[in-house]
Motif scaffolding. Structure first.
Motif, PDB file in Angstrom:
ATOM      1  N   ALA A  89       4.891  14.409  -2.056  1.00  0.00           N
ATOM      2  CA  ALA A  89       6.019  15.139  -1.481  1.00  0.00           C
ATOM      3  C   ALA A  89       6.373  14.667  -0.079  1.00  0.00           C
ATOM      4  O   ALA A  89       7.460  14.953   0.418  1.00  0.00           O
ATOM      5  N   ARG A  90       5.461  13.951   0.576  1.00  0.00           N
ATOM      6  CA  ARG A  90       5.737  13.381   1.903  1.00  0.00           C
ATOM      7  C   ARG A  90       6.066  11.895   1.801  1.00  0.00           C
ATOM      8  O   ARG A  90       6.162  11.193   2.809  1.00  0.00           O
ATOM      9  N   GLY A  91       6.262  11.421   0.571  1.00  0.00           N
ATOM     10  CA  GLY A  91       6.586  10.016   0.361  1.00  0.00           C
ATOM     11  C   GLY A  91       5.405   9.100   0.516  1.00  0.00           C
ATOM     12  O   GLY A  91       5.562   7.880   0.604  1.00  0.00           O
ATOM     13  N   ALA A  92       4.189   9.664   0.545  1.00  0.00           N
ATOM     14  CA  ALA A  92       2.967   8.871   0.707  1.00  0.00           C
ATOM     15  C   ALA A  92       2.356   8.635  -0.674  1.00  0.00           C
ATOM     16  O   ALA A  92       1.383   9.288  -1.059  1.00  0.00           O
ATOM     17  N   ASN A  93       2.915   7.715  -1.421  1.00  0.00           N
ATOM     18  CA  ASN A  93       2.485   7.466  -2.798  1.00  0.00           C
ATOM     19  C   ASN A  93       1.454   6.362  -2.933  1.00  0.00           C
ATOM     20  O   ASN A  93       0.913   6.148  -4.017  1.00  0.00           O
ATOM     21  N   GLY A  94       1.164   5.653  -1.869  1.00  0.00           N
ATOM     22  CA  GLY A  94       0.300   4.486  -1.957  1.00  0.00           C
ATOM     23  C   GLY A  94      -1.182   4.813  -1.955  1.00  0.00           C
ATOM     24  O   GLY A  94      -1.636   5.775  -1.340  1.00  0.00           O
ATOM     25  N   VAL A  95      -1.923   3.993  -2.696  1.00  0.00           N
ATOM     26  CA  VAL A  95      -3.386   4.036  -2.684  1.00  0.00           C
ATOM     27  C   VAL A  95      -3.865   2.589  -2.712  1.00  0.00           C
ATOM     28  O   VAL A  95      -3.511   1.828  -3.624  1.00  0.00           O
ATOM     29  N   GLY A  96      -4.657   2.221  -1.714  1.00  0.00           N
ATOM     30  CA  GLY A  96      -5.135   0.847  -1.668  1.00  0.00           C
ATOM     31  C   GLY A  96      -3.969  -0.124  -1.579  1.00  0.00           C
ATOM     32  O   GLY A  96      -3.069   0.024  -0.764  1.00  0.00           O
ATOM     33  N   GLY A  97      -3.950  -1.091  -2.467  1.00  0.00           N
ATOM     34  CA  GLY A  97      -2.892  -2.090  -2.454  1.00  0.00           C
ATOM     35  C   GLY A  97      -1.700  -1.739  -3.313  1.00  0.00           C
ATOM     36  O   GLY A  97      -0.756  -2.526  -3.414  1.00  0.00           O
ATOM     37  N   ASP A  98      -1.700  -0.571  -3.945  1.00  0.00           N
ATOM     38  CA  ASP A  98      -0.594  -0.161  -4.812  1.00  0.00           C
ATOM     39  C   ASP A  98       0.261   0.879  -4.092  1.00  0.00           C
ATOM     40  O   ASP A  98      -0.153   2.017  -3.930  1.00  0.00           O
ATOM     41  N   PRO A  99       1.477   0.496  -3.671  1.00  0.00           N
ATOM     42  CA  PRO A  99       2.308   1.436  -2.906  1.00  0.00           C
ATOM     43  C   PRO A  99       2.861   2.582  -3.735  1.00  0.00           C
ATOM     44  O   PRO A  99       3.379   3.553  -3.180  1.00  0.00           O
ATOM     45  N   ASN A 100       2.767   2.496  -5.062  1.00  0.00           N
ATOM     46  CA  ASN A 100       3.333   3.525  -5.929  1.00  0.00           C
ATOM     47  C   ASN A 100       2.307   4.168  -6.855  1.00  0.00           C
ATOM     48  O   ASN A 100       2.665   4.740  -7.888  1.00  0.00           O
ATOM     49  N   ALA A 101       1.031   4.110  -6.486  1.00  0.00           N
ATOM     50  CA  ALA A 101      -0.029   4.609  -7.369  1.00  0.00           C
ATOM     51  C   ALA A 101       0.175   6.066  -7.755  1.00  0.00           C
ATOM     52  O   ALA A 101      -0.006   6.441  -8.917  1.00  0.00           O
ATOM     53  N   MET A 102       0.559   6.913  -6.809  1.00  0.00           N
ATOM     54  CA  MET A 102       0.680   8.343  -7.078  1.00  0.00           C
ATOM     55  C   MET A 102       2.063   8.740  -7.578  1.00  0.00           C
ATOM     56  O   MET A 102       2.342   9.928  -7.792  1.00  0.00           O
ATOM     57  N   ALA A 103       2.949   7.751  -7.766  1.00  0.00           N
ATOM     58  CA  ALA A 103       4.320   8.054  -8.173  1.00  0.00           C
ATOM     59  C   ALA A 103       4.463   8.255  -9.674  1.00  0.00           C
ATOM     60  O   ALA A 103       5.494   8.754 -10.128  1.00  0.00           O
ATOM     61  N   ASP A 104       3.471   7.881 -10.459  1.00  0.00           N
ATOM     62  CA  ASP A 104       3.491   8.123 -11.903  1.00  0.00           C
ATOM     63  C   ASP A 104       2.923   9.516 -12.144  1.00  0.00           C
ATOM     64  O   ASP A 104       1.712   9.725 -12.099  1.00  0.00           O
ATOM     65  N   ARG A 105       3.794  10.501 -12.425  1.00  0.00           N
ATOM     66  CA  ARG A 105       3.346  11.877 -12.500  1.00  0.00           C
ATOM     67  C   ARG A 105       2.406  12.114 -13.684  1.00  0.00           C
ATOM     68  O   ARG A 105       1.443  12.880 -13.560  1.00  0.00           O
ATOM     69  N   SER A 106       2.657  11.509 -14.819  1.00  0.00           N
ATOM     70  CA  SER A 106       1.755  11.691 -15.960  1.00  0.00           C
ATOM     71  C   SER A 106       0.356  11.195 -15.635  1.00  0.00           C
ATOM     72  O   SER A 106      -0.641  11.843 -15.953  1.00  0.00           O
ATOM     73  N   GLU A 107       0.289  10.036 -14.984  1.00  0.00           N
ATOM     74  CA  GLU A 107      -1.007   9.470 -14.601  1.00  0.00           C
ATOM     75  C   GLU A 107      -1.702  10.377 -13.592  1.00  0.00           C
ATOM     76  O   GLU A 107      -2.913  10.636 -13.699  1.00  0.00           O
ATOM     77  N   LEU A 108      -0.953  10.867 -12.619  1.00  0.00           N
ATOM     78  CA  LEU A 108      -1.531  11.745 -11.613  1.00  0.00           C
ATOM     79  C   LEU A 108      -2.064  13.028 -12.253  1.00  0.00           C
ATOM     80  O   LEU A 108      -3.172  13.481 -11.946  1.00  0.00           O
TER      81      LEU A 108
END
Length: 290
Positions: free
Chosen positions: A49-68
């Protein structure tokens, strides 16, 4: 399984939005935020919700809601996990999936300080408010409180945090304050994680609001945690942050948890997206520290 979960959530949101309120009403509440072992193990998932979707080297790791959601469900199923922290969209998804029984639930309140923005310190309350947290039967609310002495938006941010602390305390709900001393460096906000800076942030945050009976702190684990945790009598939960050295992080968490005010852990990305991908194993290891 991911498709099944997603279908259940979307079907409810489209055809029966009232199912969210109904799920909150029938949820079995936690008897204590500390769980049976006397320490909290809360999974944090309010970063997107703060646009902080990155984890490690993947800037969009948390952007996949099903995966999350899959990873959250795995974490919440593990023994010793006592609760979850998230914004309304995520917590409502979890309510619809029926995975919050017996868990403490904390709503994330201010998310306007978008990561990397020029207005990052102007962290207005765009998420939960105390009234809704109480109506949903949740245990409390969390507010990120970055204190930038070089930014004139800081007093307003402190005032809004104090207001939320008051409203939660008035309702006998936990006000979870996450303070940092922060500064602008090369166009970005950086949190000062030196011992002295964290101690200063604790003393400032501890004095916010007209009551503190239900105020808890959410603090980074830094060098000199004995000094940090000695700077207030408020209960403290230790945050995980993004971990680059898991072994060192676990060792530092374990040491800090021995201090009397330390009441447990609030960890998100490092457990939901651990190196190697073993969410259950990472969560179990964190729980073992308690």
């Amino acid at each position: 399984m991911r498709c099944e979960k997603l279908s259940r959530i979307v079907s409810a949101r489209v055809g029966d939005p009232g199912a969210i309120t109904a799920a909150a009403a029938r949820r079995v509440k936690a008897t204590s935020p500390l769980g049976e072992q006397g320490k909290a193990m809360i999974i944090a998932a309010d970063h997107p919700a703060r646009g902080a979707n990155g984890v490690g080297g993947d800037p969009n790791a948390m952007a996949d809601r099903s995966e999350l959601l899959d990873r959250l469900c795995t974490a919440l199923e593990r023994p010793g996990v006592t609760g979850v922290l998230g914004t309304a969209d995520i917590l409502e998804d979890l309510l619809l999936l029926g995975v919050l029984d017996g868990k403490s639930v904390f709503g994330s309140m201010n998310r306007a300080g978008l990561a990397g923005s020029v207005f990052e310190i102007d962290d207005r309350f765009t998420g939960y408010d105390a009234e809704t947290i109480a109506a949903m039967g949740f245990d409390g609310g969390k507010m990120l409180t970055r204190i930038a002495l070089d930014d004139p938006a800081t007093p307003a941010a402190l005032s809004e945090t104090a207001r939320a602390v008051n409203e939660l305390n008035d309702r006998h709900l936990i006000a979870m304050v996450e303070p940092f001393m922060s500064a602008w460096q090369d166009g970005r906000i950086r949190n000062d994680l030196s011992t002295d800076a964290v101690v200063k942030s604790v003393t400032i945050a501890s004095g916010l609001g007209r009551r503190t009976a239900y105020t808890w702190l959410k603090l980074p684990v830094v060098a000199g945690m004995e000094r940090v945790l000695a700077s207030s009598t408020l209960p403290a939960l230790l945050l995980g942050g993004e971990v680059t050295d898991p072994e060192a992080a676990f060792a530092s968490w374990g040491k800090a948890l021995k201090q009397p005010t330390a009441q447990g852990l609030v960890v998100g990305r490092s457990l939901l997206y651990p190196a190697g991908g073993d969410v259950a194993g990472a969560v179990d290891k964190a729980v073992s520290l308690l």
